[in-house]
Scaffold this active site. Sequence first.
Site, PDB file in Angstrom:
ATOM      1  CD1 TRP A  33      35.833  38.662  41.190  1.00 19.02           C
ATOM      2  CD2 TRP A  33      36.634  39.005  39.119  1.00 19.02           C
ATOM      3  NE1 TRP A  33      37.045  38.013  41.087  1.00 19.02           N
ATOM      4  CE2 TRP A  33      37.552  38.209  39.842  1.00 19.02           C
ATOM      5  CE3 TRP A  33      36.923  39.346  37.792  1.00 19.02           C
ATOM      6  CZ2 TRP A  33      38.742  37.754  39.259  1.00 19.02           C
ATOM      7  CZ3 TRP A  33      38.095  38.889  37.222  1.00 19.02           C
ATOM      8  CH2 TRP A  33      38.993  38.097  37.954  1.00 19.02           C
TER       9      TRP A  33
ATOM     10  CG  ASP B 184      33.835  37.375  33.487  1.00 18.23           C
ATOM     11  OD1 ASP B 184      33.902  36.135  33.360  1.00 18.23           O
ATOM     12  OD2 ASP B 184      34.537  38.012  34.302  1.00 18.23           O
TER      13      ASP B 184
ATOM     14  CE  LYS C  63      36.446  30.730  38.847  1.00 15.49           C
ATOM     15  NZ  LYS C  63      36.827  31.441  40.036  1.00 15.49           N
TER      16      LYS C  63
HETATM   17  N1  KET Z   1      35.617  36.322  36.038  1.00 18.22           N
HETATM   18  C1  KET Z   1      34.872  36.158  37.131  1.00 18.22           C
HETATM   19  C2  KET Z   1      33.473  36.669  37.158  1.00 18.22           C
HETATM   20  C3  KET Z   1      35.430  35.483  38.233  1.00 18.22           C
HETATM   21  O1  KET Z   1      34.659  35.311  39.285  1.00 18.22           O
HETATM   22  C4  KET Z   1      36.756  35.007  38.181  1.00 18.22           C
HETATM   23  C5  KET Z   1      37.364  34.377  39.367  1.00 18.22           C
HETATM   24  C6  KET Z   1      37.469  35.205  37.002  1.00 18.22           C
HETATM   25  C7  KET Z   1      36.868  35.873  35.946  1.00 18.22           C
HETATM   26  C8  KET Z   1      38.881  34.735  36.827  1.00 18.22           C
HETATM   27  O2  KET Z   1      39.021  33.372  36.661  1.00 18.22           O
HETATM   28  P1  KET Z   1      40.289  32.728  35.927  1.00 18.22           P
HETATM   29  O3  KET Z   1      40.774  31.664  36.856  1.00 18.22           O
HETATM   30  O4  KET Z   1      41.316  33.800  35.698  1.00 18.22           O
HETATM   31  O5  KET Z   1      39.789  32.179  34.627  1.00 18.22           O
HETATM   32  N2  KET Z   1      36.853  34.558  40.518  1.00 18.22           N
HETATM   33  C9  KET Z   1      37.220  33.952  41.808  1.00 18.22           C
HETATM   34  C10 KET Z   1      38.684  33.878  42.084  1.00 18.22           C
HETATM   35  C11 KET Z   1      39.392  35.197  41.972  1.00 18.22           C
HETATM   36  O6  KET Z   1      38.960  36.193  42.547  1.00 18.22           O
HETATM   37  O7  KET Z   1      40.426  35.194  41.282  1.00 18.22           O
HETATM   38  C12 KET Z   1      36.450  34.662  42.919  1.00 18.22           C
HETATM   39  O8  KET Z   1      35.693  35.594  42.636  1.00 18.22           O
HETATM   40  O9  KET Z   1      36.591  34.266  44.075  1.00 18.22           O
END
Ligand code: KET
Length: 398
Positions: A130, A211, A246
């Site tokens: 990511w 993560d 999610k």
């Molecule tokens: N870790 C991973 C692996 C991840 O894909 C995301 C979000 C997050 C953490 C952060 O999630 P939070 O809502 O802060 O708990 N990923 C999606 C959204 C983004 O980029 O912010 C994505 O990869 O599309």
Amino acid sequence: MFEHIPPFAGDPILSLNEDFQKDPRPHKINLSIGIYFDDAGRIPVMDSVRRAEAMVVAKGGPKPYLPIEGAANFRTAVQHLLFGAGHEAVTSGRVATIQSVGSSGGLKVGADFLATYFKGSQVWVSDPTWDNHRSMFEGAGLTVNTYPYYDAATGGLKFEAMLATLRGLPAKSIVLLHACCHNPTGVDLTRAQWEQLIPVLRDGQLIPYLDLAYQGFGDGIEQDAYAARALASAGVSFFIANSFSKSMSVYGERCGALSVVCPNAHEAALVLGQMKFTVRRNYSSPPIHGGQIVATVLTDPGLRQSWETELGAMRERILAMRTQLHAVLAAKVPGRDFGYFLTQRGMFSYTGMTTAQVDTLREVHGVYMVRSGRICVAGLNSGNVEATAVAMAAVLAG
Ligand code: KET
């Protein structure tokens, strides 16, 4: 005053999602951002979450500042979800958990903590990962390197090369690992591979940083916690950031946590104390509302049951989309193996498409995917999966 400030280049995921919103074409398809959409293309309001929120609102209590580390009921519920209530690491009090502002907030607090207390350490992330992982760790002042991971030739894992690199790292190197549903590739370690990896991490005195943003989207809530539980049982000290964005469809509530599994309760108290200091200096304490919704879903037996059922249905829908995408592509592009769509897990798949092909797909067909070739499979639905596969086939045929 501000002329010297460089313009923001934009974010590879969030900016693309904004471009999608602005696109006037009615047939446009959004496979860019990691959000679960239902079969009607909407962000679901889960029934369990809606009922939990109604309970929180009905209580109508005051809204004091939470403690720096977050709400006690939320933090306990997180530990039970991650490790199981009876896990020795939990019952012996050697896990330090803070409620964080999304898992992003947790990841960054952990990165700041590591930059302060492990000054000589560098970070190793999977190639690819990511994008924000690199940004966050570099933002904390840490040097970020990669270990081999995705094998473009097979759509699978370069496991031996990964192990070889990790075996060669200096002690106290920080190793970022996706606990399940790898973002962006969808390629996960099997249990047997985790069993091989864990001694490498332990014997090399490395600092794993898990993560877990997609718990329940891989093989199930318990199954997806396997790596965390196995590491804790093996006596490894590690960090784990987990998200509810999610799994409860509460993106904008910013609900997540950071937990550090320590050798004993004494060290866990030290770690918790300095994590609190990091938080206090940044945003002082987390917000109250979303965390109480999450804690209610996790601890009310009826709501917990509904949530697990709803999340199971989301997981099944993604698998069905994988099957359909695969079927159309396999029929339309003979001679190319798309089997990886079926073996990859979670919201994401690497399509293997080039940047130029991704651009054509967006410009000509209105199908949005991240320029690395990542698609969010959860953006597919019965109304657009066929059109997506046909467009992909057309672009692949050149
Ligand atoms: N870790 C991973 C692996 C991840 O894909 C995301 C979000 C997050 C953490 C952060 O999630 P939070 O809502 O802060 O708990 N990923 C999606 C959204 C983004 O980029 O912010 C994505 O990869 O599309």
